[in-house]
Design an enzyme around this catalytic site. Sequence first.
Site, PDB file in Angstrom:
ATOM      1  N   ARG A  67      39.356  33.467  42.767  1.00 10.48           N
ATOM      2  CA  ARG A  67      38.739  32.894  41.568  1.00 10.48           C
ATOM      3  C   ARG A  67      37.892  31.669  41.911  1.00 10.48           C
ATOM      4  O   ARG A  67      36.847  31.442  41.298  1.00 10.48           O
ATOM      5  CB  ARG A  67      39.786  32.550  40.512  1.00 10.48           C
ATOM      6  CG  ARG A  67      39.176  32.121  39.189  1.00 10.48           C
ATOM      7  CD  ARG A  67      40.211  31.933  38.098  1.00 10.48           C
ATOM      8  NE  ARG A  67      40.551  33.165  37.415  1.00 10.48           N
ATOM      9  CZ  ARG A  67      39.909  33.648  36.340  1.00 10.48           C
ATOM     10  NH1 ARG A  67      38.855  32.990  35.859  1.00 10.48           N
ATOM     11  NH2 ARG A  67      40.304  34.758  35.760  1.00 10.48           N
ATOM     12  N   GLU A 106      41.911  27.472  29.356  1.00  7.31           N
ATOM     13  CA  GLU A 106      41.530  26.914  30.650  1.00  7.31           C
ATOM     14  C   GLU A 106      40.109  26.337  30.724  1.00  7.31           C
ATOM     15  O   GLU A 106      39.895  25.303  31.361  1.00  7.31           O
ATOM     16  CB  GLU A 106      41.700  27.978  31.739  1.00  7.31           C
ATOM     17  CG  GLU A 106      43.143  28.327  32.014  1.00  7.31           C
ATOM     18  CD  GLU A 106      43.259  29.489  32.993  1.00  7.31           C
ATOM     19  OE1 GLU A 106      43.894  29.308  34.040  1.00  7.31           O
ATOM     20  OE2 GLU A 106      42.709  30.569  32.695  1.00  7.31           O
TER      21      GLU A 106
END
Length: 798
Positions: free
Chosen positions: A334, A739
Amino acid sequence: MRNLPETSTPTGTDQQPIKREQISGGVQQSVRHESAERHVSGEALFTDDRAVPAGTLFAYVGLASIARGKILSMDLSRVLAAEGVVSVVTLEDIPGHRDIGPVFPGDPVFADGEVLFHGQPLFAVAATSQTLARRAARLAQVDYEPWPADLTIEQGLAAQSFVRPSHTQRRGDAAAAIAGAPRRLSDRMHIGGQEQMYLEGQVSLACPDEEGGITLYTSNQNPTEVQKLIAEVLAIPISMVTVDMRRMGGGFGGKETNANQWAVIASLLARKTGRAVKVRLARADDMTATGKRHHFVSDYDVGFDDQGLIQGLDMSLSAGCGYSPDLSDAIVDRAMFHADNAYFLPTATITGHRVKTDTVSNTAFRGFGGPQGMVAIECVMDDIARAVGRDPLDVRKDNLYGPEGGRDTTHYGQTIERHILPGLIEQLEQTSDYRQRRQDIAAFNRSQPILRKGLALTPVKFGISFTAQHLNQAGALLHVYTDGSIQLNHGGTEMGQGLFTKVAQIVATVLQVDMARILPTATRTDKVPNTSPTAASSGTDLNGMAARNAAETIKQRLTDFAAEHFQTTSERVRFHNNRVYIAEDQVLSFGELAQLAYLHRISLSATGYYRTPKIYYDREQAQGHPFFYYANGAAVSEVLVDTLTGEYRVTRVDILQDVGQSLNPALDIGQIEGAYIQGMGWLTTEELVWGGDGRLQTNSPASYKIPAIGDTPAEFNVALLADSPNVEATIFHSKAVGEPPLMLSISVWSALRDAIASLADYQLSPRLDTPATPERVLNAINSIKAITTLQQQNRGAS
């Protein structure tokens, strides 16, 4: 907060517009958290508050006191003989699997002959009280043969020691593009880790049952995973383990895998003693024995033109993973996916290294690697801007993805289908008065010998979905009772972010009943099986869709029944404002219809299921479509720095975040505010320090500094981007909010660099590793001053 329209954009399943005055607590209303009053009053029950069964034992663990080495002997006789002790377990007492690695092996329940990090559990003891168990755990006599330990990323890289193979994403020939570019820069940056610092620590209560199974009450983001691991460790079927999780006092990723070990240990002792066993770690041991956000070393080499437009980028992201893989593979992936943040990279080579160190195994943390990738590319943007002498905002805007000239595809092959950021940034630039403030700050800095101000606007483009495809699924269970009350269960866990509230709002909207009718119940593996962790900002996307599907199933059953019973068509049955309208002349309350349906043997219980479409990633080709959509936002942060001490304040922040069609604006704004402050802590004050012996020295709030209320910017402006429904078929066209806002705090770090750069008339880009503590800020200030003085001397000499 922006005013919401009286009539919302999405429609119910009957395609009637949803009006705010129709039901209390439907989507797009600022409904308060379903447990807010209980949180404030202290009536909300967390795992540690649960009344324990008679005869419950309390467990604690003995921890290793070296970073790396061989266990020569371990004498537990004094532990067994200590007051109140009933039982002790070691690795040898485990009947099944000894390794509880969540994806790849490498995480033994207890040390297996070797110590892998300072603070690794060696054994566990159960006693009649927690105090007695803690005292007994300290009585073990352990002899070690210490071995040299690699404690830093640099040491791990030098030893070529990795927990998983490195991975590279490529587009074009970056090396050639960099070599042929008019300008070129390269540098290295250290990005610090972060402790999750949840208010509720790691805690589990394991209760054995008459069939040899376990019922576990735990503070855990991933009930299904801990259910599976307990079953494997105890060598029993998964169906014999039931996990109950009502709420967490914070998780932030620290309870996605790290909660499992303590639950397994409690279950082991419960199975051995036949009594309920509770484990609760003290804060210092919690911080020592559990993983943190990965720290990174970023190396970059970038080629660009005289305007600052990137032509080629070669970036290496080396993560300090600790002793085991844990979730590091996906986390570094990621980070690589987000090494572009919002910027088009025409040629790029992005390499991610999973570096093994002899420290605690690092794990998930809000953003899951994305923040580290983003701060690395934002460092590049600032450095380029200083090199070409332009405002960093202008360089950022020029490098944004766009629909023209083939600038719409990421380095991993996903096309950006909606270009929201250019307009969003333009709007924030205006509402924050960025240009005028930039001029005012430049004038202020010229007039001030000591204090300096800094300003930065940084964007966020964050991909939403689990990067592991199979995790993008969810289930729900919905019961309607004969009085019209509703019980809701789904696979998501509530860690304070309001997930239960939003999912209840979704069900209320579909069935057109007041939210007060709906009772969200504890997440339980015997109600909804095979669930995914509450992570990746996908909690509402996944579980909300599953709950909606369950509600629509029941609604359709009731519609079909009413049409048949009252001899009309299904199209003439309408749910509206706690009532059901049948044809023109028949109106029943929702409860009356539920009672009537029960009397006619209509099922009032349904399951719902959802899986995210469109996502895939070919790891061999390093290409794919790993994200369902992107969440976007931007922040402007202003700081004031004392150049004599390095101390600073964040004086103002302006945020504009795209959450699509907000399900609950109040909760979304709260999430944005909290995420920004948490990210600000990561980048400024939260410093993890290990000693030369491998011991974590910042193991309490006395030495590890999270932001306090006094650190909150005095002026804190948060707005949601209006009229921006998600074009993807997400739940009521909303977007994730958990997030993405954390990365908005990168603007604070960039603003600090901007303030320091003013000492060199913005011609030098200061080196500032994170966290940017006052000490690091002062070092950067002194370095810039020294370089400037040297340049002046050289000019004078010539």
